[in-house]
Design a protein around this motif. Structure first.
Motif, PDB file in Angstrom:
ATOM      1  N   MET A 120      30.462 -28.613  16.966  1.00  0.00           N
ATOM      2  CA  MET A 120      29.285 -28.891  17.799  1.00  0.00           C
ATOM      3  C   MET A 120      29.573 -28.528  19.254  1.00  0.00           C
ATOM      4  SD  MET A 120      27.763 -32.645  18.846  1.00  0.00           S
ATOM      5  CE  MET A 120      28.097 -33.329  17.265  1.00  0.00           C
ATOM      6  N   GLY A 121      30.740 -28.918  19.730  1.00  0.00           N
ATOM      7  CA  GLY A 121      31.104 -28.628  21.114  1.00  0.00           C
ATOM      8  C   GLY A 121      31.222 -27.136  21.381  1.00  0.00           C
ATOM      9  N   TYR A 122      31.857 -26.417  20.457  1.00  0.00           N
ATOM     10  CA  TYR A 122      32.006 -24.978  20.658  1.00  0.00           C
ATOM     11  C   TYR A 122      30.651 -24.275  20.573  1.00  0.00           C
ATOM     12  CZ  TYR A 122      33.616 -20.220  20.575  1.00  0.00           C
ATOM     13  OH  TYR A 122      33.797 -18.895  20.880  1.00  0.00           O
ATOM     14  N   ALA A 123      29.798 -24.728  19.667  1.00  0.00           N
ATOM     15  CA  ALA A 123      28.455 -24.137  19.565  1.00  0.00           C
ATOM     16  C   ALA A 123      27.688 -24.335  20.868  1.00  0.00           C
ATOM     17  CB  ALA A 123      27.689 -24.748  18.391  1.00  0.00           C
ATOM     18  N   SER A 124      27.834 -25.511  21.483  1.00  0.00           N
ATOM     19  CA  SER A 124      27.128 -25.763  22.748  1.00  0.00           C
ATOM     20  C   SER A 124      27.645 -24.834  23.850  1.00  0.00           C
ATOM     21  CB  SER A 124      27.257 -27.234  23.173  1.00  0.00           C
ATOM     22  OG  SER A 124      28.557 -27.541  23.633  1.00  0.00           O
ATOM     23  N   PRO A 164      25.828 -32.452  32.679  1.00  0.00           N
ATOM     24  CA  PRO A 164      25.960 -31.429  33.720  1.00  0.00           C
ATOM     25  C   PRO A 164      26.367 -30.076  33.147  1.00  0.00           C
ATOM     26  CG  PRO A 164      27.439 -33.301  34.139  1.00  0.00           C
ATOM     27  CD  PRO A 164      26.755 -33.560  32.844  1.00  0.00           C
ATOM     28  N   ALA A 165      26.000 -29.013  33.841  1.00  0.00           N
ATOM     29  CA  ALA A 165      26.256 -27.644  33.386  1.00  0.00           C
ATOM     30  C   ALA A 165      27.730 -27.391  33.120  1.00  0.00           C
ATOM     31  CB  ALA A 165      25.714 -26.645  34.408  1.00  0.00           C
ATOM     32  N   PHE A 166      28.627 -27.986  33.903  1.00  0.00           N
ATOM     33  CA  PHE A 166      30.053 -27.703  33.717  1.00  0.00           C
ATOM     34  C   PHE A 166      30.537 -28.108  32.324  1.00  0.00           C
ATOM     35  CE2 PHE A 166      30.630 -32.102  35.105  1.00  0.00           C
ATOM     36  CZ  PHE A 166      31.685 -32.530  34.304  1.00  0.00           C
ATOM     37  N   VAL A 167      29.861 -29.065  31.683  1.00  0.00           N
ATOM     38  CA  VAL A 167      30.228 -29.468  30.323  1.00  0.00           C
ATOM     39  C   VAL A 167      30.065 -28.292  29.369  1.00  0.00           C
ATOM     40  CG1 VAL A 167      29.542 -30.934  28.366  1.00  0.00           C
ATOM     41  CG2 VAL A 167      29.702 -31.912  30.674  1.00  0.00           C
ATOM     42  N   PHE A 168      29.026 -27.509  29.576  1.00  0.00           N
ATOM     43  CA  PHE A 168      28.738 -26.384  28.698  1.00  0.00           C
ATOM     44  C   PHE A 168      29.458 -25.100  29.128  1.00  0.00           C
ATOM     45  CE2 PHE A 168      25.076 -29.251  28.777  1.00  0.00           C
ATOM     46  CZ  PHE A 168      25.044 -29.631  27.442  1.00  0.00           C
ATOM     47  N   GLU A 169      29.835 -25.029  30.385  1.00  0.00           N
ATOM     48  CA  GLU A 169      30.464 -23.814  30.920  1.00  0.00           C
ATOM     49  C   GLU A 169      31.942 -23.714  30.591  1.00  0.00           C
ATOM     50  OE1 GLU A 169      29.545 -24.355  35.031  1.00  0.00           O
ATOM     51  OE2 GLU A 169      27.507 -23.571  34.821  1.00  0.00           O
ATOM     52  N   LYS A 170      32.594 -24.829  30.443  1.00  0.00           N
ATOM     53  CA  LYS A 170      34.044 -24.860  30.219  1.00  0.00           C
ATOM     54  C   LYS A 170      34.335 -25.148  28.741  1.00  0.00           C
ATOM     55  CE  LYS A 170      34.796 -24.752  34.691  1.00  0.00           C
ATOM     56  NZ  LYS A 170      35.078 -23.508  35.330  1.00  0.00           N
ATOM     57  N   PRO A 171      35.007 -24.235  28.049  1.00  0.00           N
ATOM     58  CA  PRO A 171      35.228 -24.455  26.616  1.00  0.00           C
ATOM     59  C   PRO A 171      36.003 -25.742  26.306  1.00  0.00           C
ATOM     60  CG  PRO A 171      36.425 -22.508  27.384  1.00  0.00           C
ATOM     61  CD  PRO A 171      35.581 -22.982  28.518  1.00  0.00           C
ATOM     62  N   ALA A 172      37.007 -26.062  27.108  1.00  0.00           N
ATOM     63  CA  ALA A 172      37.785 -27.272  26.837  1.00  0.00           C
ATOM     64  C   ALA A 172      36.913 -28.520  26.954  1.00  0.00           C
ATOM     65  CB  ALA A 172      38.982 -27.370  27.780  1.00  0.00           C
ATOM     66  N   VAL A 173      36.054 -28.553  27.963  1.00  0.00           N
ATOM     67  CA  VAL A 173      35.173 -29.709  28.149  1.00  0.00           C
ATOM     68  C   VAL A 173      34.151 -29.770  27.017  1.00  0.00           C
ATOM     69  CG1 VAL A 173      33.521 -30.841  29.697  1.00  0.00           C
ATOM     70  CG2 VAL A 173      35.504 -29.650  30.657  1.00  0.00           C
ATOM     71  N   SER A 174      33.583 -28.625  26.667  1.00  0.00           N
ATOM     72  CA  SER A 174      32.595 -28.576  25.583  1.00  0.00           C
ATOM     73  C   SER A 174      33.182 -29.067  24.264  1.00  0.00           C
ATOM     74  CB  SER A 174      32.087 -27.152  25.372  1.00  0.00           C
ATOM     75  OG  SER A 174      31.372 -26.701  26.484  1.00  0.00           O
ATOM     76  N   LEU A 175      34.415 -28.658  23.992  1.00  0.00           N
ATOM     77  CA  LEU A 175      35.069 -29.044  22.748  1.00  0.00           C
ATOM     78  C   LEU A 175      35.497 -30.505  22.751  1.00  0.00           C
ATOM     79  CD1 LEU A 175      37.243 -25.871  22.303  1.00  0.00           C
ATOM     80  CD2 LEU A 175      35.622 -26.721  20.610  1.00  0.00           C
ATOM     81  N   LEU A 176      36.082 -30.941  23.865  1.00  0.00           N
ATOM     82  CA  LEU A 176      36.677 -32.278  23.886  1.00  0.00           C
ATOM     83  C   LEU A 176      35.687 -33.412  24.124  1.00  0.00           C
ATOM     84  CD1 LEU A 176      40.012 -31.512  25.756  1.00  0.00           C
ATOM     85  CD2 LEU A 176      39.644 -31.905  23.302  1.00  0.00           C
ATOM     86  N   LEU A 177      34.608 -33.156  24.834  1.00  0.00           N
ATOM     87  CA  LEU A 177      33.669 -34.246  25.139  1.00  0.00           C
ATOM     88  C   LEU A 177      33.153 -34.945  23.884  1.00  0.00           C
ATOM     89  CD1 LEU A 177      32.113 -35.798  27.414  1.00  0.00           C
ATOM     90  CD2 LEU A 177      30.226 -34.254  26.873  1.00  0.00           C
ATOM     91  N   PRO A 178      32.590 -34.238  22.908  1.00  0.00           N
ATOM     92  CA  PRO A 178      32.105 -34.958  21.732  1.00  0.00           C
ATOM     93  C   PRO A 178      33.233 -35.601  20.924  1.00  0.00           C
ATOM     94  CG  PRO A 178      31.808 -32.589  21.437  1.00  0.00           C
ATOM     95  CD  PRO A 178      32.269 -32.805  22.840  1.00  0.00           C
ATOM     96  N   VAL A 179      34.411 -34.962  20.896  1.00  0.00           N
ATOM     97  CA  VAL A 179      35.543 -35.533  20.161  1.00  0.00           C
ATOM     98  C   VAL A 179      35.991 -36.836  20.815  1.00  0.00           C
ATOM     99  CG1 VAL A 179      37.953 -35.189  19.469  1.00  0.00           C
ATOM    100  CG2 VAL A 179      36.318 -33.310  19.270  1.00  0.00           C
ATOM    101  N   VAL A 180      36.160 -36.813  22.128  1.00  0.00           N
ATOM    102  CA  VAL A 180      36.623 -37.996  22.850  1.00  0.00           C
ATOM    103  C   VAL A 180      35.589 -39.130  22.755  1.00  0.00           C
ATOM    104  CG1 VAL A 180      37.161 -38.916  25.151  1.00  0.00           C
ATOM    105  CG2 VAL A 180      38.178 -36.756  24.387  1.00  0.00           C
ATOM    106  N   LEU A 181      34.316 -38.797  23.004  1.00  0.00           N
ATOM    107  CA  LEU A 181      33.280 -39.833  22.932  1.00  0.00           C
ATOM    108  C   LEU A 181      33.133 -40.376  21.516  1.00  0.00           C
ATOM    109  CD1 LEU A 181      30.508 -38.349  25.271  1.00  0.00           C
ATOM    110  CD2 LEU A 181      32.130 -40.193  25.768  1.00  0.00           C
TER     111      LEU A 181
END
Length: 186
Positions: A71-75, A11-28
């Motif tokens: 990767m998350g920050y680049a996204s 979803p777009a919110f993953v890319f719109e929010k820096p914390a989500v973008s950064l943490l999603l790949p790390v957590v997964l």
């Protein structure tokens, strides 16, 4: 080039929010790593022949964490630069890149279970080689949207190339057959 396919794209919110973008790949990435964790001191792990230049096991966690953060920050950066652009081509590239990002992240997360849990070195090597291609393509697309975002994936692409060598080397040196259950400590 991948086209935006909303049904398989994060979803777009993953890319719109820096914390989500950064943490999603790390957590997964960490969740998959913990689920398929292999004790580097186990007989099963030590029984696998490793190719030259194989780093010590303690290197992988910090390296992957740094790569996932990058990767998350680049996204985040590419999405926001593209979606806020007046250039409709960049908007399209941002949407397309979100699909490609999602695909490559899925391929990334599949490698460890393929290699360690399912003991499928051929499939794991095919996955990581394809992942390297997808990540390279993603870096090029990001570079068309935002130069910094594109270059932020360079260490990831380089590490994937090295990881492909390690995956193929370990598979080859073990005759592409992990007969021992390498997920259990013996």
């Amino acid at each position: 080039m991948t086209t935006h396919i909303s049904s398989i794209t994060l979803p777009a919110f993953v890319f719109e929010k820096p914390a989500v973008s950064l943490l999603l790949p790390v957590v997964l990435g960490n969740a998959v790593g913990l689920a398929t964790r292999l004790d580097p001191n186990s007989k099963a792990y030590k029984s696998l022949k490793q190719p030259p230049l194989n780093p010590p096991p303690y290197v992988f966690g910090p390296v992957w964490t740094a790569l996932y953060l990058s990767m998350g920050y680049a996204s985040y950066r590419a999405w926001n630069a593209g979606m806020s652009s007046l250039d409709m081509e960049k908007v399209k590239l941002a949407k397309d890149s979100a699909t490609l990002y999602t695909i490559q992240l899925g391929m990334n997360l599949v490698w460890m279970p393929l290699f360690f849990a399912l003991r499928r070195p051929i499939e794991a090597t095919v996955d990581i080689v394809a992942l390297t291609g997808a990540a390279t393509s993603l870096a090029c697309v990001y570079g068309r949207i935002d130069t910094v975002a594109g270059w932020m994936l360079a260490p990831y692409v380089a590490w994937l190339g090295f990881a492909s060598y390690l995956s193929a080397g370990c598979g080859y040196l073990n005759n592409w057959n992990f007969t021992q259950d390498i997920t259990k400590d013996e």
